[in-house]
Design a protein around this motif. Structure first.
Motif, mmCIF file in Angstrom:
data_model
loop_
_atom_site.group_PDB
_atom_site.id
_atom_site.type_symbol
_atom_site.label_atom_id
_atom_site.label_comp_id
_atom_site.label_asym_id
_atom_site.label_seq_id
_atom_site.Cartn_x
_atom_site.Cartn_y
_atom_site.Cartn_z
ATOM 1 N N LEU A 1 15.138 66.236 -42.690
ATOM 2 C CA LEU A 1 16.199 65.189 -42.163
ATOM 3 C C LEU A 1 15.906 65.050 -40.620
ATOM 4 N N ALA A 2 15.687 66.060 -39.792
ATOM 5 C CA ALA A 2 15.353 65.726 -38.452
ATOM 6 C C ALA A 2 14.105 65.308 -38.255
ATOM 7 N N SER A 3 13.103 65.592 -38.987
ATOM 8 C CA SER A 3 11.606 65.299 -38.890
ATOM 9 C C SER A 3 11.563 63.689 -39.233
ATOM 10 N N ASN A 4 12.362 63.298 -40.261
ATOM 11 C CA ASN A 4 12.426 62.140 -40.645
ATOM 12 C C ASN A 4 12.821 60.951 -39.645
ATOM 13 N N TYR A 5 14.051 61.247 -38.985
ATOM 14 C CA TYR A 5 14.639 60.516 -37.936
ATOM 15 C C TYR A 5 13.530 60.483 -36.792
ATOM 16 N N ILE A 6 12.843 61.381 -36.357
ATOM 17 C CA ILE A 6 12.044 61.283 -35.203
ATOM 18 C C ILE A 6 10.701 60.215 -35.714
ATOM 19 N N SER A 7 10.355 60.536 -37.062
ATOM 20 C CA SER A 7 9.238 59.577 -37.272
ATOM 21 C C SER A 7 9.822 58.187 -37.468
ATOM 22 N N GLN A 8 10.977 57.796 -37.782
ATOM 23 C CA GLN A 8 11.419 56.506 -37.919
ATOM 24 C C GLN A 8 11.849 55.799 -36.609
ATOM 25 N N ALA A 9 12.011 56.646 -35.642
ATOM 26 C CA ALA A 9 12.565 55.989 -34.244
ATOM 27 C C ALA A 9 11.500 55.261 -33.392
ATOM 28 N N GLY A 10 10.871 54.355 -34.060
ATOM 29 C CA GLY A 10 9.968 53.493 -33.234
ATOM 30 C C GLY A 10 10.548 52.447 -32.785
ATOM 31 N N VAL A 11 9.603 51.466 -32.266
ATOM 32 C CA VAL A 11 10.200 50.314 -31.700
ATOM 33 C C VAL A 11 10.915 49.374 -32.731
ATOM 34 N N CYS A 12 10.320 49.175 -33.707
ATOM 35 C CA CYS A 12 11.226 48.259 -34.701
ATOM 36 C C CYS A 12 12.700 48.843 -34.838
ATOM 37 N N HIS A 13 12.746 50.290 -35.148
ATOM 38 C CA HIS A 13 14.115 50.902 -35.180
ATOM 39 C C HIS A 13 14.948 50.516 -34.086
ATOM 40 N N LYS A 14 14.480 50.743 -32.777
ATOM 41 C CA LYS A 14 15.110 50.514 -31.736
ATOM 42 C C LYS A 14 15.626 49.166 -31.366
ATOM 43 N N ILE A 15 14.942 48.179 -31.881
ATOM 44 C CA ILE A 15 15.342 46.712 -31.738
ATOM 45 C C ILE A 15 16.448 46.586 -32.808
ATOM 46 N N SER A 16 16.199 46.841 -33.995
ATOM 47 C CA SER A 16 17.336 46.681 -34.954
ATOM 48 C C SER A 16 18.565 47.638 -34.787
#
Length: 276
Positions: free
Chosen positions: A240-255
């Motif tokens: 769960l922790a590693s998945n969050y880190i991997s998905q916390a990119g630019v697109c995620h930040k914008i949305s």
């Protein structure tokens, strides 16, 4: 409705009890944990507060020690001040919260508490005439302010405070190092992590997730008792922790930024109507 009707509990062994609000039928329904010690009992999170949790604990016989003496001191610890975790703090004499969210709790800040409750989520109202639109987290003055590394002693067990911001600025986990148990609040649970609320911060969440992964790498956690949903183990925690880190990119930040703006407006409108 009595407190005995409103709550239900399940013993997990080792002095830990899992408590839930039976008629709050929502994904926001928080897990409440009672941890019994030789000198002190601790409640981790307190639910909505529509019925008295201390009354339930007394009436259900969960506070009386085996020797039959009077109950030990009882401390309520909020993993953060969101409404589904902090509404019940009003019923406790001793309350602890991280210092970053203490002011919000003292002033009854229902914007920071993200108070959002609907009638359809409450299957049976706690009293005649009750309406969800009237619900607010009342002001509570904590008796103890928590910081990173503080230890809450229960006598025969110690809970170490880990400040893990991201979901909220004062989010904490409580770590029972001896038993390798992590009470994770909303820092992590077996579901989608929410980082788009007021005072959520993605960069903080990434750092907190890195700490969670380190706990697993060092063999310090075997069981996670989260703020919502079911108990899980170290492997699931790491994923769960590693998945969050991997998905916390630019697109995620914008949305997330867009979602936070919408949530902020909706909360301000909702709370202004409630207080009027």
């Amino acid at each position: 409705m009595s407190a005995l009707e409103w709550f239900a509990h399940k013993p997990l062994g080792g002095g830990i009890f899992w408590i839930q609000e039976r008629f709050y039928e929502s994904g926001n329904r928080a897990n409440i944990w009672l941890v019994r010690g030789s000198q002190r009992d601790v409640v981790i999170d307190a639910g909505l507060g529509l019925r008295s949790l201390p009354e339930y604990l007394r009436d259900a016989g969960l506070l009386a020690p085996a020797e039959g003496a009077g109950p030990r001191p009882l401390l309520a610890v909020a993993t953060h001040v969101h409404f589904d975790h902090s509404g019940g703090l009003q019923h406790f004499e001793e309350v602890a919260v991280h210092s970053a969210e203490a002011a919000a709790l003292v002033r009854g800040d229902n914007y920071e508490a993200v108070t959002w409750l609907s009638d359809r989520e409450v299957a049976r109202p706690p009293r005649p005439g009750w309406r969800a639109r009237e619900f607010r987290v009342p002001p509570v003055r904590p008796s103890r302010l928590l910081q990173e590394g503080d230890v809450i002693s229960l006598g025969d067990r110690q809970l170490t405070v880990m400040h893990m911001p991201g979901h909220s600025r004062g989010s904490i986990c409580l770590h029972d190092k001896d038993r390798k148990i992590l009470f994770s609040g909303d820092v992590v649970y077996d579901g989608s992590m929410i980082d788009w609320l007021p005072y959520s911060r993605i960069s903080d969440y990434v750092a907190s997730c890195q700490r969670l992964m380190e706990l697993v790498d060092r063999g310090l956690v075997e069981k996670v008792l989260p703020g919502h949903f079911n108990i899980f183990g170290a492997e699931r925690l790491y994923r769960l922790a590693s998945n969050y880190i991997s998905q916390a990119g630019v697109c995620h930040k914008i949305s997330t930024c867009a979602m936070r703006s919408i949530a902020s407006i909706a909360l301000r409108i909702t709370n202004s109507r409630t207080s009027s």
